[in-house]
Design a protein around this motif. Sequence first.
Motif, PDB file in Angstrom:
ATOM      1  N   ASP B 127     -53.684   2.724   4.014  1.00 42.83           N
ATOM      2  CA  ASP B 127     -54.790   1.794   3.785  1.00 42.83           C
ATOM      3  C   ASP B 127     -55.765   1.896   4.963  1.00 42.83           C
ATOM      4  OD1 ASP B 127     -56.437  -0.324   3.320  1.00 42.83           O
ATOM      5  OD2 ASP B 127     -54.864  -1.854   3.260  1.00 42.83           O
ATOM      6  N   LEU B 128     -56.998   2.280   4.680  1.00 39.95           N
ATOM      7  CA  LEU B 128     -57.971   2.469   5.763  1.00 39.95           C
ATOM      8  C   LEU B 128     -58.739   1.197   6.109  1.00 39.95           C
ATOM      9  CD1 LEU B 128     -59.343   5.914   4.588  1.00 39.95           C
ATOM     10  CD2 LEU B 128     -57.771   5.531   6.453  1.00 39.95           C
ATOM     11  N   SER B 129     -58.635   0.172   5.242  1.00 42.58           N
ATOM     12  CA  SER B 129     -59.444  -1.033   5.484  1.00 42.58           C
ATOM     13  C   SER B 129     -59.118  -1.728   6.808  1.00 42.58           C
ATOM     14  CB  SER B 129     -59.350  -2.004   4.312  1.00 42.58           C
ATOM     15  OG  SER B 129     -58.054  -2.504   4.197  1.00 42.58           O
ATOM     16  N   PRO B 130     -57.840  -1.838   7.215  1.00 43.30           N
ATOM     17  CA  PRO B 130     -57.616  -2.519   8.509  1.00 43.30           C
ATOM     18  C   PRO B 130     -58.170  -1.741   9.703  1.00 43.30           C
ATOM     19  CG  PRO B 130     -55.535  -1.705   7.639  1.00 43.30           C
ATOM     20  CD  PRO B 130     -56.560  -1.512   6.568  1.00 43.30           C
ATOM     21  N   LEU B 131     -58.286  -0.420   9.559  1.00 45.89           N
ATOM     22  CA  LEU B 131     -58.860   0.368  10.664  1.00 45.89           C
ATOM     23  C   LEU B 131     -60.340   0.056  10.830  1.00 45.89           C
ATOM     24  CD1 LEU B 131     -57.333   3.921  10.142  1.00 45.89           C
ATOM     25  CD2 LEU B 131     -56.547   2.123  11.644  1.00 45.89           C
ATOM     26  N   ILE B 132     -60.982  -0.311   9.706  1.00 45.20           N
ATOM     27  CA  ILE B 132     -62.415  -0.610   9.740  1.00 45.20           C
ATOM     28  C   ILE B 132     -62.647  -2.093  10.037  1.00 45.20           C
ATOM     29  CG2 ILE B 132     -64.522  -0.641   8.319  1.00 45.20           C
ATOM     30  CD1 ILE B 132     -63.192   1.791   6.797  1.00 45.20           C
ATOM     31  N   GLN B 133     -61.852  -2.945   9.390  1.00 42.62           N
ATOM     32  CA  GLN B 133     -62.110  -4.389   9.472  1.00 42.62           C
ATOM     33  C   GLN B 133     -61.499  -5.055  10.703  1.00 42.62           C
ATOM     34  OE1 GLN B 133     -64.172  -5.578   7.282  1.00 42.62           O
ATOM     35  NE2 GLN B 133     -64.146  -3.898   5.815  1.00 42.62           N
ATOM     36  N   GLU B 134     -60.349  -4.571  11.133  1.00 41.56           N
ATOM     37  CA  GLU B 134     -59.653  -5.249  12.234  1.00 41.56           C
ATOM     38  C   GLU B 134     -60.100  -4.707  13.590  1.00 41.56           C
ATOM     39  OE1 GLU B 134     -57.976  -7.783  11.543  1.00 41.56           O
ATOM     40  OE2 GLU B 134     -57.502  -7.496   9.425  1.00 41.56           O
ATOM     41  N   LYS B 135     -59.770  -5.468  14.611  1.00 41.65           N
ATOM     42  CA  LYS B 135     -60.092  -5.051  15.983  1.00 41.65           C
ATOM     43  C   LYS B 135     -58.945  -5.454  16.902  1.00 41.65           C
ATOM     44  CE  LYS B 135     -65.104  -4.838  16.066  1.00 41.65           C
ATOM     45  NZ  LYS B 135     -65.324  -4.611  14.659  1.00 41.65           N
ATOM     46  N   GLY B 136     -58.923  -4.898  18.076  1.00 41.99           N
ATOM     47  CA  GLY B 136     -57.969  -5.323  19.105  1.00 41.99           C
ATOM     48  C   GLY B 136     -56.532  -4.964  18.808  1.00 41.99           C
TER      49      GLY B 136
END
Lengths: 176, 213
Positions: B127-136
């Motif tokens: 899933d690539l969404s957490p790489l784009i949406q999340e931080k830290g």
Amino acid sequence: MDPALSYGTGHGGVMKARPPTMREKKRYILARINPPVPDPDPKELYFAVLESVTSLFGDAQTARMMPVVISCGKGYALIRCTRGYEEQTRIALMTLTSVAERKIALHPVATSGTLLALKRRIARMPPLGWELVSPLQFKGSEYTARRYPGQKVDLLEKGIKSQELLFLTQDDLEEL
Amino acid sequence: MMDTDACIHPYPAGNSSARRMVLEAGEMGFRAIVIPGAAPGEYHGVRIIPAIIISETDVRKVTGQIRKRGNGVTLVLVDAGDNGFNRAVLTQRGVHCIRRIHRAPKNAFDHVSARLAEENGIAVDIDLSPLIQEKGVLRQKILYRYHDLMKLHSRYRFPLTLSSNACSVLDLRSPEEIRLLCTLFGMDKEDTSLALRTVWTLLSPTEQVMVVS
């Protein structure tokens, strides 16, 4: 005093520019902004780019990459970085999701060693055209529609706070 | 074989209609897209592959759901759970893909699961969404999990799929962008290209030729 050795015009000489071989080599990235309108503020976009680069690669790497937003408008942004870091800058641009609380996405289109090449490329691209349709009813709410050539239609909810933005097609609206 | 985004979530789950997402995905270079609950079809040259997402904690319930909703043309995606659950799911007939590995407990997907996935031809979704949406810290943890997954993949070569899990057209990324993004966790461009085409092999697996007489 040799004018070439002086440090500024205040001493009566002309400041000598750093020789080309000693200058930092740069790369320029052309990125498409989605949604293309309204244009984001260049300063806010710069801070958003810097924030996304820093959060992904850290302060030390960001200092080496030196990302700078040169200009933005008409659905495109020009970003400069140090040569050798263009791939990492492009990755960081992909992780940018908002500029000053407005959701946007940046899609790197091209990378070049000169700004002129990218400006020529922008000039070759079809101009951004859209028409505003207002008001438009969708699922019981009132929206302003931004219709692009082709199928794309963006709906912006009418209101003062937390306006919903919907991305639809002409076919979706005709089906209503 | 065409580049496929292995899962997106259009309106009402997101703010973009399925047609708009398909249109944008087509412009980005995708030739097919997986949409849970959609009807199979094609829009502006992009094929729509329907899928069902099974989110259960009991394997028997997963089996029941596959029997009830699986039909051969629909991609069956199962949310990962603990280690025992994952091992059991990876032996289930009808499961095409196990997803949300990054949300499962640590060690939920180990070498045994990797071998089972390879043997049964079940893909593991990244899933690539957490790489784009999340931080830290959260993004760091996810990158670590994907690094670990790639280590297992290099040894067992189980199929992988890549999904943007986009809820908006703004969350979609092009195949070329995905290739770059995947380098963050050590996935090379060849593996990424292969993973973008895995959905097709999942729907029409090449079975061994058997001599019957």
